[in-house]
Design an enzyme around this catalytic site. Structure first.
Site, PDB file in Angstrom:
ATOM      1  N   ASP A  64      -0.414  -0.411  -4.572  1.00 43.48           N
ATOM      2  CA  ASP A  64      -1.778   0.113  -4.626  1.00 43.48           C
ATOM      3  C   ASP A  64      -1.790   1.486  -3.976  1.00 43.48           C
ATOM      4  OD1 ASP A  64      -4.449   0.656  -4.608  1.00 43.48           O
ATOM      5  OD2 ASP A  64      -5.063  -1.154  -3.528  1.00 43.48           O
ATOM      6  N   LYS A  98     -14.069  -6.755  -7.474  1.00 41.84           N
ATOM      7  CA  LYS A  98     -14.397  -7.122  -6.085  1.00 41.84           C
ATOM      8  C   LYS A  98     -15.905  -7.289  -5.992  1.00 41.84           C
ATOM      9  CE  LYS A  98     -10.606  -4.548  -3.986  1.00 41.84           C
ATOM     10  NZ  LYS A  98     -10.238  -3.263  -3.365  1.00 41.84           N
ATOM     11  N   ASP A 155      -9.129  -0.027  -9.897  1.00 41.34           N
ATOM     12  CA  ASP A 155      -9.848  -0.655  -8.776  1.00 41.34           C
ATOM     13  C   ASP A 155     -11.064   0.203  -8.421  1.00 41.34           C
ATOM     14  OD1 ASP A 155     -10.792  -1.899  -6.536  1.00 41.34           O
ATOM     15  OD2 ASP A 155      -8.978  -1.763  -5.350  1.00 41.34           O
ATOM     16  N   LYS A 202       0.844  -1.188   0.000  1.00 41.04           N
ATOM     17  CA  LYS A 202       0.000   0.000   0.000  1.00 41.04           C
ATOM     18  C   LYS A 202       0.883   1.243   0.000  1.00 41.04           C
ATOM     19  CE  LYS A 202      -4.233  -1.724   0.225  1.00 41.04           C
ATOM     20  NZ  LYS A 202      -5.257  -1.430  -0.815  1.00 41.04           N
ATOM     21  N   GLU A 238      -2.186  -0.329  -8.686  1.00 40.30           N
ATOM     22  CA  GLU A 238      -3.636  -0.119  -8.610  1.00 40.30           C
ATOM     23  C   GLU A 238      -3.954   1.344  -8.349  1.00 40.30           C
ATOM     24  OE1 GLU A 238      -6.066  -2.667  -5.966  1.00 40.30           O
ATOM     25  OE2 GLU A 238      -4.318  -3.989  -5.952  1.00 40.30           O
TER      26      GLU A 238
HETATM   27 MG    MG Z   1      -6.981  -1.590  -4.502  1.00 43.77          MG
END
Ligand code: MG
Length: 367
Positions: A189, A264, A240, A161, A215
């Site tokens: 991401d 997702k 995303d 992240k 992402e």
């Molecule tokens: Mg993501």
């Protein structure tokens, strides 16, 4: 067969440690479970894990919405999933996470009625699946230590992240690369944390470190910026937060705004729409990842069945249950060596919440 009764459970799942991303910090997964029962004795399970900054839903709004959605299902055919979801979505079009829990429970019933595992019902088979594991935003040396732990535990890739400043993020990825060594896949991401200038700067500087993809570098709504960043970035770009449903998928393709999709269930409103995104992806030649919010192994099992049934889904990021301090699910997919996911062989999802765990939860019934 008709739907006779629906029960909704409010569940709090503590995390082993606080998890920070560019959009906020999670300490407890505020989830909910849905149980749909039919007049023929079949029952299906679903789960939602609302992440407010992305989906605009909270546990409280999901529980309130679920009461209304339950009433629309009573007396209806659970196997006509297209009709059920069309009705639920026309009532509540912008609440994907609560819808996804109902969708999942309907597919669980479909699999049980067909006496087949969900991946089979979706027209696929059991294929080898490997998930990455994620390191949240922290000091670079802490993140490097955690990334090395993930490698040493046998996971095949680490997701990192980022999304604070390009300088800090470069330092993070630099220290992580030093810790895990050359060749080990690193995915990043940014969770919308950069603007287009800082995104291009960060991605150009990180490229020599070997980053598999990035992402959501910029704001979800800004497809023009996604396109600009994608053109200037040596690292492939994955959509995303810009991708909820198949219409978004079509727009991203038309605007040439990304190289990959992150599907997702909590964004797509469940499997019925995730399958449509996968169809757009296949037609456009866009490989996909399937990701998660903070679901238990129940919803992760649904996502793993989907990935198993659709080879266009090449990457998996189904690690949330590994971050939980408790595991309230019986059956379901399990984590093995190398981040290998093993799917259950039973019909439907092949997973349900542990009745002992459910006993302690607030719930309501609609019949
Ligand atoms: Mg993501």
């Amino acid at each position: 067969m008709n739907i006779m009764r629906v029960t909704v459970f409010k569940a709090a799942i503590p995390l082993k440690a606080p998890f920070r991303i560019a959009l906020g910090v999670t300490e407890v997964a505020e989830n909910f479970f849905v149980k749909i029962e039919t007049d023929e004795g079949l029952c299906g399970w679903g789960e939602g894990s609302p992440f407010p900054p992305i989906v605009g839903e909270t546990q409280a709004t999901c529980l309130a919405a679920a009461r209304d959605l339950c009433r629309l299902l009573i007396g209806k055919d659970p196997l006509d999933i297209e009709a059920r979801m069309r009705q639920l979505k026309s009532f509540l079009p912008h609440s994907p996470t609560v819808l996804s829990a109902f969708d999942m429970a309907l597919y669980d019933i479909l699999g049980k009625a067909a006496e087949l595992p969900l991946c089979r019902v979706l027209g696929g088979g059991a294929r080898e699946l490997f998930t990455d594991n994620t390191v949240g935003i922290d000091a670079p040396e802490t993140m490097a230590r955690e990334a090395l732990e993930i490698k040493e535990r046998g996971f095949a890739a680490v997701k990192v992240k980022v999304g604070t400043t390009p300088q800090e993020d470069l330092e993070r990825v630099c220290q992580i690369r030093q810790a895990v060594g050359p060749g080990f896949p690193i995915r990043i991401d940014a969770n919308q944390g950069w603007d287009r200038v800082s995104a291009v700067q960060a991605l150009q500087e990180m490229a020599p470190l070997g980053v598999q993809y990035c992402e959501q570098p910029v704001a979800a709504w800004d497809l023009a910026a996604m396109r600009v960043v994608r053109r200037a970035s040596p690292i492939p770009i994955m959509a995303d937060e810009s991708l909820f449903d198949s219409r978004d998928a079509l727009r991203l393709v038309a605007q040439e705004a990304c190289d990959y999709f992150n599907i997702k269930l909590a964004k797509s409103s469940g499997l019925h729409e995730a399958l449509k995104i996968a169809a757009v992806a296949e037609a456009a030649g866009i490989p996909c990842m399937v990701g998660c919010m903070s679901e238990t192994r129940l919803a992760l099992t649904a996502a793993a069945h989907l990935a198993s049934a659709r080879p266009i889904i090449r990457f998996l990021d189904l690690d949330s249950a590994d971050m939980h301090a408790v595991d309230p699910v019986l059956g379901g997919m399990t984590y093995g060596q190398g981040g290998r996911l093993a799917l259950p062989e039973g019909p439907g999802l092949g997973a349900e919440p542990d009745p002992v765990f459910l006993k302690g939860l607030e719930s309501f019934v609609v019949k």
